[in-house]
Design a protein around this motif. Sequence first.
Motif, PDB file in Angstrom:
ATOM      1  N   GLN A 451       0.850  -1.193   0.000  1.00  0.00           N
ATOM      2  CA  GLN A 451       0.000   0.000   0.000  1.00  0.00           C
ATOM      3  C   GLN A 451       0.887   1.245   0.000  1.00  0.00           C
ATOM      4  OE1 GLN A 451      -2.641  -0.590   3.458  1.00  0.00           O
ATOM      5  NE2 GLN A 451      -4.324  -0.771   1.983  1.00  0.00           N
ATOM      6  N   LEU A 452       0.332   2.321  -0.608  1.00  0.00           N
ATOM      7  CA  LEU A 452       1.040   3.595  -0.616  1.00  0.00           C
ATOM      8  C   LEU A 452       0.507   4.438   0.538  1.00  0.00           C
ATOM      9  CD1 LEU A 452       3.068   5.418  -2.164  1.00  0.00           C
ATOM     10  CD2 LEU A 452       1.081   6.373  -3.362  1.00  0.00           C
ATOM     11  N   ILE A 453       1.386   4.804   1.453  1.00  0.00           N
ATOM     12  CA  ILE A 453       1.005   5.649   2.597  1.00  0.00           C
ATOM     13  C   ILE A 453       1.375   7.090   2.257  1.00  0.00           C
ATOM     14  CG2 ILE A 453       1.187   6.009   5.068  1.00  0.00           C
ATOM     15  CD1 ILE A 453       0.175   3.219   4.273  1.00  0.00           C
ATOM     16  N   ILE A 454       0.378   7.950   2.279  1.00  0.00           N
ATOM     17  CA  ILE A 454       0.604   9.371   1.991  1.00  0.00           C
ATOM     18  C   ILE A 454       0.287  10.180   3.245  1.00  0.00           C
ATOM     19  CG2 ILE A 454      -0.014  11.351   0.539  1.00  0.00           C
ATOM     20  CD1 ILE A 454      -0.788   9.438  -1.650  1.00  0.00           C
ATOM     21  N   GLU A 455       1.245  11.024   3.639  1.00  0.00           N
ATOM     22  CA  GLU A 455       1.059  11.882   4.810  1.00  0.00           C
ATOM     23  C   GLU A 455       1.343  13.327   4.407  1.00  0.00           C
ATOM     24  OE1 GLU A 455       2.243  11.893   9.573  1.00  0.00           O
ATOM     25  OE2 GLU A 455       3.098  10.421   8.185  1.00  0.00           O
ATOM     26  N   PHE A 490      -3.443   3.829   0.439  1.00  0.00           N
ATOM     27  CA  PHE A 490      -4.143   3.610  -0.815  1.00  0.00           C
ATOM     28  C   PHE A 490      -3.567   2.377  -1.531  1.00  0.00           C
ATOM     29  CE2 PHE A 490      -4.220   8.132   0.090  1.00  0.00           C
ATOM     30  CZ  PHE A 490      -5.552   8.455  -0.069  1.00  0.00           C
ATOM     31  N   ALA A 491      -4.487   1.536  -2.029  1.00  0.00           N
ATOM     32  CA  ALA A 491      -4.090   0.425  -2.898  1.00  0.00           C
ATOM     33  C   ALA A 491      -4.352   0.890  -4.321  1.00  0.00           C
ATOM     34  CB  ALA A 491      -4.913  -0.816  -2.582  1.00  0.00           C
ATOM     35  N   LEU A 492      -3.308   1.266  -5.038  1.00  0.00           N
ATOM     36  CA  LEU A 492      -3.460   2.020  -6.277  1.00  0.00           C
ATOM     37  C   LEU A 492      -3.787   1.176  -7.499  1.00  0.00           C
ATOM     38  CD1 LEU A 492      -0.608   4.646  -5.837  1.00  0.00           C
ATOM     39  CD2 LEU A 492      -3.031   4.840  -5.254  1.00  0.00           C
ATOM     40  N   GLY A 493      -4.106  -0.105  -7.301  1.00  0.00           N
ATOM     41  CA  GLY A 493      -4.440  -0.930  -8.452  1.00  0.00           C
ATOM     42  C   GLY A 493      -5.757  -0.552  -9.075  1.00  0.00           C
ATOM     43  N   GLU A 494      -6.668   0.005  -8.299  1.00  0.00           N
ATOM     44  CA  GLU A 494      -7.998   0.345  -8.791  1.00  0.00           C
ATOM     45  C   GLU A 494      -8.079   1.826  -9.176  1.00  0.00           C
ATOM     46  OE1 GLU A 494     -10.377  -1.807  -9.305  1.00  0.00           O
ATOM     47  OE2 GLU A 494      -9.187  -3.481  -8.516  1.00  0.00           O
ATOM     48  N   GLN A 495      -8.891   2.095 -10.207  1.00  0.00           N
ATOM     49  CA  GLN A 495      -9.092   3.474 -10.670  1.00  0.00           C
ATOM     50  C   GLN A 495      -9.733   4.319  -9.581  1.00  0.00           C
ATOM     51  OE1 GLN A 495      -7.894   4.250 -13.519  1.00  0.00           O
ATOM     52  NE2 GLN A 495      -9.107   5.727 -14.686  1.00  0.00           N
ATOM     53  N   ALA A 496     -10.673   3.709  -8.846  1.00  0.00           N
ATOM     54  CA  ALA A 496     -11.372   4.453  -7.792  1.00  0.00           C
ATOM     55  C   ALA A 496     -10.400   4.885  -6.696  1.00  0.00           C
ATOM     56  CB  ALA A 496     -12.495   3.605  -7.212  1.00  0.00           C
ATOM     57  N   GLU A 497      -9.416   4.015  -6.382  1.00  0.00           N
ATOM     58  CA  GLU A 497      -8.434   4.351  -5.350  1.00  0.00           C
ATOM     59  C   GLU A 497      -7.556   5.522  -5.799  1.00  0.00           C
ATOM     60  OE1 GLU A 497      -7.292   2.493  -1.853  1.00  0.00           O
ATOM     61  OE2 GLU A 497      -9.224   3.429  -2.316  1.00  0.00           O
ATOM     62  N   LYS A 498      -7.229   5.540  -7.060  1.00  0.00           N
ATOM     63  CA  LYS A 498      -6.441   6.664  -7.579  1.00  0.00           C
ATOM     64  C   LYS A 498      -7.233   7.974  -7.493  1.00  0.00           C
ATOM     65  CE  LYS A 498      -3.408   4.108 -10.736  1.00  0.00           C
ATOM     66  NZ  LYS A 498      -2.970   3.925 -12.143  1.00  0.00           N
ATOM     67  N   SER A 499      -8.528   7.885  -7.783  1.00  0.00           N
ATOM     68  CA  SER A 499      -9.385   9.066  -7.699  1.00  0.00           C
ATOM     69  C   SER A 499      -9.468   9.566  -6.255  1.00  0.00           C
ATOM     70  CB  SER A 499     -10.783   8.756  -8.239  1.00  0.00           C
ATOM     71  OG  SER A 499     -11.618   9.889  -8.185  1.00  0.00           O
ATOM     72  N   ASN A 500      -9.566   8.604  -5.296  1.00  0.00           N
ATOM     73  CA  ASN A 500      -9.593   8.994  -3.881  1.00  0.00           C
ATOM     74  C   ASN A 500      -8.262   9.619  -3.459  1.00  0.00           C
ATOM     75  OD1 ASN A 500     -12.198   8.004  -3.601  1.00  0.00           O
ATOM     76  ND2 ASN A 500     -11.520   5.973  -2.923  1.00  0.00           N
ATOM     77  N   GLU A 520       6.894   6.379 -11.127  1.00  0.00           N
ATOM     78  CA  GLU A 520       5.828   5.975 -12.048  1.00  0.00           C
ATOM     79  C   GLU A 520       4.525   5.670 -11.314  1.00  0.00           C
ATOM     80  OE1 GLU A 520       8.872   4.786 -11.972  1.00  0.00           O
ATOM     81  OE2 GLU A 520       9.685   5.650 -13.821  1.00  0.00           O
ATOM     82  N   GLU A 521       4.641   5.253 -10.062  1.00  0.00           N
ATOM     83  CA  GLU A 521       3.443   4.923  -9.280  1.00  0.00           C
ATOM     84  C   GLU A 521       2.520   6.118  -9.111  1.00  0.00           C
ATOM     85  OE1 GLU A 521       3.261   2.122  -5.656  1.00  0.00           O
ATOM     86  OE2 GLU A 521       5.400   2.621  -5.836  1.00  0.00           O
ATOM     87  N   ILE A 522       3.102   7.300  -9.018  1.00  0.00           N
ATOM     88  CA  ILE A 522       2.286   8.493  -8.735  1.00  0.00           C
ATOM     89  C   ILE A 522       2.225   9.416  -9.948  1.00  0.00           C
ATOM     90  CG2 ILE A 522       2.718   8.420  -6.257  1.00  0.00           C
ATOM     91  CD1 ILE A 522       4.742  10.751  -6.749  1.00  0.00           C
ATOM     92  N   ALA A 523       2.427   8.879 -11.139  1.00  0.00           N
ATOM     93  CA  ALA A 523       2.373   9.696 -12.357  1.00  0.00           C
ATOM     94  C   ALA A 523       1.015  10.377 -12.501  1.00  0.00           C
ATOM     95  CB  ALA A 523       2.674   8.835 -13.577  1.00  0.00           C
ATOM     96  N   PHE A 524      -0.047   9.717 -12.038  1.00  0.00           N
ATOM     97  CA  PHE A 524      -1.386  10.300 -12.140  1.00  0.00           C
ATOM     98  C   PHE A 524      -1.521  11.556 -11.269  1.00  0.00           C
ATOM     99  CE2 PHE A 524      -1.543   7.453  -8.552  1.00  0.00           C
ATOM    100  CZ  PHE A 524      -2.381   8.069  -7.631  1.00  0.00           C
ATOM    101  N   LEU A 525      -0.604  11.726 -10.297  1.00  0.00           N
ATOM    102  CA  LEU A 525      -0.587  12.928  -9.459  1.00  0.00           C
ATOM    103  C   LEU A 525       0.330  14.003 -10.026  1.00  0.00           C
ATOM    104  CD1 LEU A 525      -0.318  11.386  -5.870  1.00  0.00           C
ATOM    105  CD2 LEU A 525      -2.334  12.469  -6.865  1.00  0.00           C
TER     106      LEU A 525
END
Length: 586
Positions: A451-455, A490-500, A520-525
């Motif tokens: 999981q990706l932990i964001i603080e 966040f478990a970034l495998g799902e599109q919904a998780e990326k949106s959250n 590359e994991e956070i390219a969507f950000l």
Amino acid sequence: MAEYLTENAEFICSAGGMIKCREAGNNKVRFSGSKLLTTSAILASCKGICAIKTAAAQGTPQTCQCMLTAWSGGFSPGKIATGVPLLTNTATNICSIGGVVRPVLSGVLGKVANGSSASAMAMPAATVLKDDAQKTGGSPAKHHTGGEAKEKFAKDSSCVTIKQEVIEDSQQASAGAADMQVADLLCPYHDCEKCRECAYPRTGIKVDNDGGKLFQNYKAWSENQLEHQDATDRHYYKMWAEYGESMWSYQSHHVICGNQVFAKYSRVVKLALFCGYDINNALNCIRLVSSSNDYGQCPGGKSASAYDAMSLAKIQWHLGGHSYNFSQKEIDLIRKRVKLYTKHEADELYKDKGAISRGGIKTYQDLLEVEMQKLESSLSRKIVCRNTAMQKNAFIKRMNNISKKIKDKLGAFCEKPHHSFPYYVSKIAFLYAFALPRTGKIALLRSDNNQLIIEKFRVERFEDTMTAEDGKKITFKQIQENNGSNPQAFALGEQAEKSNCITFCENIKYFVLTQDVCTEEIAFLTQPVSSYVYHIQEKCTDSLRFLQEHQTEILVWLQENMDDYVYEAPIKVIRDRRKSLLNGVV
């Protein structure tokens, strides 16, 4: 015939002051014992209330205290005293406060004593300029215009004396002469048939400032002929196509404000109307964002704030008035940030004497006043007949050039808000560019059990460090969420998780990555909006301690990437990232 001026002459300033002058260069040429004024004349006394200083003092009456600058116009061709041109009753001066100074009483009473080295000249009787005398509450003297002056010369070894009979009043005034405002003319008006038939002296000074007409003229001009559109127009139409008025409305703004500024300069207005200039013409228009509407389907369902609208549309906010005041706290912050963002002092680009000043910061109205003063002064220095096609076209071109210069600066807001400096049509647009809170938010990313932990953290004392105001280091403070969800996994495998994840990160653009987190994991950000990533290849178990241990290198990284900083509202960043995610760009 032009009236010569003596030290008995009286002057009025457009800002309200009454002024007397003394001659500093001519000691020979006199009239009835009083020196004739030349271009060397300087201020002798001033009295009255200055409207410009009073406005700057927020209504507290301020007495007239100014200095004169160089004289313009009103020079008598070939008539000099000790090598300096004599002044006539069409002379003008721009005082150090910015007011236009001109004579209302010539000070000539009937006889001239002329020094032996000067040439003899005929002098008219005393004249009060009727329009200005009425403005100051005075009673105009009779204006002697007719008849031929009879002169007798008596010469001795030391002087030439000119005796002049009082010129008789004209028995017949020219048709409509009572309606002429000769003192307001920016031309060499003569009491001749050609000038009497000219429409310029009888042109009115009413300004038709109409936002509806402005928009219709702009729409017809810009929509029907696309080649007319400049970068500012093209950006407006792009925003209209993307957002319409779903979250805010638009208003047509007069770049040169008709009522607040233009109407104050009656001499310029009279000439403008005579030349056919329209304050509602398309080139004097720029479309700006205005009152908020509901977000509709956007996250949160709330109304768009002015900051949200400016962040999304990249267009200045129109509402709030073009003359505004700042608190001392705001002044200090604006001056500091102007220097940080533009590499200039706040008042460096437009020096003033403190007359129209908010700690050296001019408002939009102040800057327009300066432009109109410069225009009027320039026109006063070059007094020519305006009743030609060339002169009329030249005046309209000058007005349009002023509009273009300011419009281009207002339009530069779409690049970066501080690129519009110093032109901001509202206080809230000025504050958006230079006074938004700059605490510096960053996100620390670490990996834990797939999981990706964001603080999220706020960088304390961020701006003081950016401006090198002290030698202390930055500190970090965890951002407290209302629901206590910071940090979040966040478990970034799902599109919904990326949106959250996008919603959680809001408008954060600075990401610190630890060991086992890939860019590359956070390219969507990071890819949809301009973002910055700093990778520290070490394992993190305690976020706050990790940041403190690396604070020096993080500070250097932040400093290196601050030049391109532009505030963007959370709603805009979230929208852009989601749009990119849905389109499969990242």
